[in-house]
Motif scaffolding. Structure first.
Motif, mmCIF file in Angstrom:
data_model
loop_
_atom_site.group_PDB
_atom_site.id
_atom_site.type_symbol
_atom_site.label_atom_id
_atom_site.label_comp_id
_atom_site.label_asym_id
_atom_site.label_seq_id
_atom_site.Cartn_x
_atom_site.Cartn_y
_atom_site.Cartn_z
ATOM 1 N N ALA A 32 1.207 -1.517 -0.007
ATOM 2 C CA ALA A 32 -0.276 -0.022 0.502
ATOM 3 C C ALA A 32 0.635 1.226 -0.456
ATOM 4 O O ALA A 32 1.966 1.490 1.097
ATOM 5 N N SER A 33 1.080 1.724 -1.086
ATOM 6 C CA SER A 33 1.787 3.263 -1.148
ATOM 7 C C SER A 33 0.449 4.419 -1.185
ATOM 8 O O SER A 33 0.525 5.452 -2.528
ATOM 9 N N LEU A 34 0.329 4.592 -0.515
ATOM 10 C CA LEU A 34 -0.952 5.147 -0.743
ATOM 11 C C LEU A 34 -1.395 7.041 -0.377
ATOM 12 O O LEU A 34 -0.727 6.444 1.056
ATOM 13 N N GLY A 35 -1.641 7.971 -0.925
ATOM 14 C CA GLY A 35 -1.641 9.237 0.078
ATOM 15 C C GLY A 35 -0.789 9.853 -0.578
ATOM 16 O O GLY A 35 -0.706 10.494 -1.840
ATOM 17 N N VAL A 89 1.898 -11.952 3.314
ATOM 18 C CA VAL A 89 2.063 -10.177 3.643
ATOM 19 C C VAL A 89 1.800 -8.269 2.743
ATOM 20 O O VAL A 89 1.083 -8.883 1.983
ATOM 21 N N HIS A 90 1.929 -8.275 3.879
ATOM 22 C CA HIS A 90 1.123 -6.610 3.565
ATOM 23 C C HIS A 90 1.937 -5.553 4.115
ATOM 24 O O HIS A 90 1.990 -5.825 5.400
ATOM 25 N N VAL A 91 2.272 -4.796 2.844
ATOM 26 C CA VAL A 91 3.452 -3.650 3.638
ATOM 27 C C VAL A 91 2.717 -1.989 3.360
ATOM 28 O O VAL A 91 2.506 -2.166 2.022
ATOM 29 N N ALA A 92 3.465 -1.160 4.220
ATOM 30 C CA ALA A 92 2.137 -0.361 4.194
ATOM 31 C C ALA A 92 3.641 0.997 3.993
ATOM 32 O O ALA A 92 4.706 0.655 4.884
ATOM 33 N N LEU A 93 3.880 1.376 3.282
ATOM 34 C CA LEU A 93 4.928 2.829 2.938
ATOM 35 C C LEU A 93 4.323 3.844 3.820
ATOM 36 O O LEU A 93 3.253 4.183 4.038
ATOM 37 N N ASN A 94 4.826 4.452 4.499
ATOM 38 C CA ASN A 94 4.516 5.462 5.772
ATOM 39 C C ASN A 94 5.553 6.321 5.384
ATOM 40 O O ASN A 94 6.026 6.936 4.646
ATOM 41 N N GLY A 95 5.569 7.913 6.404
ATOM 42 C CA GLY A 95 6.114 8.886 6.155
ATOM 43 C C GLY A 95 7.049 9.498 7.790
ATOM 44 O O GLY A 95 7.115 9.001 8.408
#
Ligand SMILES: NC(=O)c1ccc[n+]([C@@H]2O[C@H](COP(=O)([O-])OP(=O)(O)OC[C@H]3O[C@@H](n4cnc5c(N)ncnc54)[C@H](OP(=O)(O)O)[C@@H]3O)[C@@H](O)[C@H]2O)c1
Length: 241
Positions: A97-100, A148-154
């Protein structure tokens, strides 16, 4: 400053990734595009769900026999993703999930509630809806597939960013979203890749203090997908811009 413009040698397929079918939510975006291209280079099959209509390519998604781009009309019922997988006989065992995206504007007390709702929608609710759809999808691949589920964050998730309040609040909420999911969904590895600098080449980042190359971010995501021993949060640092 990190330079991603130089042509790189084409990497060999990675056996740990070549077996994977990965759904990259936000694969049309700046960071997601790097992840999609790295996955294809590693030999994975990739599905990119997007709200954009067919024909709108997003930033630099390649034409590739192992890449399927599918328009999702409503992330609350994204049945198009399962249909696209079924069409090809693919079983998804990984999601990214590379959302936002970034937002900078006013102090919180001057913030228009409409802007607050939009930033929270794009940076937090979008992650909830993607996890709601994709965690059960990859879990269905079964434990032997190492779902596996990987989320991008900052960095704003942990550092209170003045004038970017809704991004900070959404990022902190996104981390707790994964923490709760980790308790509720033990059959799926849940990870965050925390990008601590501006990703080079994103013209929305004005005068960044530090930058990191998109290929380095993608390498961190692929490392987490490949390695079941990865930490819950994998940080990617930058260099002074
Ligand atoms: N860019 C940077 O410098 C940077 C730095 C640090 C961390 N990050 C992190 O990297 C991640 C991606 O950032 P980015 O800069 O690549 O963002 P981006 O270029 O704006 O792309 C984000 C993607 O998210 C999707 N999206 C946005 N709002 C959505 C919504 N409400 N519902 C469903 N999909 C939505 C869009 O896909 P469609 O329009 O195709 O549906 C879009 O392509 C974020 O977690 C961000 O915190 C980025």
């Amino acid at each position: 400053m990190t330079d991603d413009a130089a042509p790189a040698a084409r990497p060999a397929a990675d056996p740990a990734l070549a077996r994977r079918v990965v759904v990259v939510a936000g694969g049309t975006g700046h960071v997601g595009g790097y992840v999609v291209r790295a996955l294809l280079d590693a030999g994975a099959r990739v599905v990119v769900p997007t709200r954009r209509p067919a024909g709108a390519r997003g930033r630099g998604l390649p034409d590739h026999e192992h890449l399927v781009r599918v328009t999702v009309r409503d992330w609350e019922q994204p049945g198009e993703i399962a249909a696209a997988l079924d069409d090809r006989g693919w079983v998804a065992d990984a999601a990214v999930a590379s959302l936002g995206g970034w937002w900078i504007g006013t102090p919180l007390v001057e913030l228009d509630p409409l802007v607050w709702r939009q930033v929270l929608d794009d940076n937090l609710t979008a992650h909830f809806l993607a996890a709601r759809a994709l965690v059960p999808l990859v879990a269905a691949a079964g434990p032997d597939a190492d779902p596996v589920h990987v989320a991008l964050n900052g960095a704003a998730a942990t550092e209170p960013m003045a004038l970017s309040g809704p991004v900070s609040v959404a990022g902190a909420g996104q981390r707790m979203l994964l923490d709760v999911l980790r308790r509720e969904e033990p059959g799926v590895r849940l990870h965050e890749v925390e990008v601590l600098a501006a990703v080079a080449g994103d013209d929305r980042n004005l005068d960044p203090v530090a930058e990191v190359g998109g290929t380095a971010v993608a390498a961190a995501v692929l490392g987490v997908l490949a390695d079941p021993g990865s930490p819950a949060v994998a940080a990617v640092a930058g260099e002074r811009a």
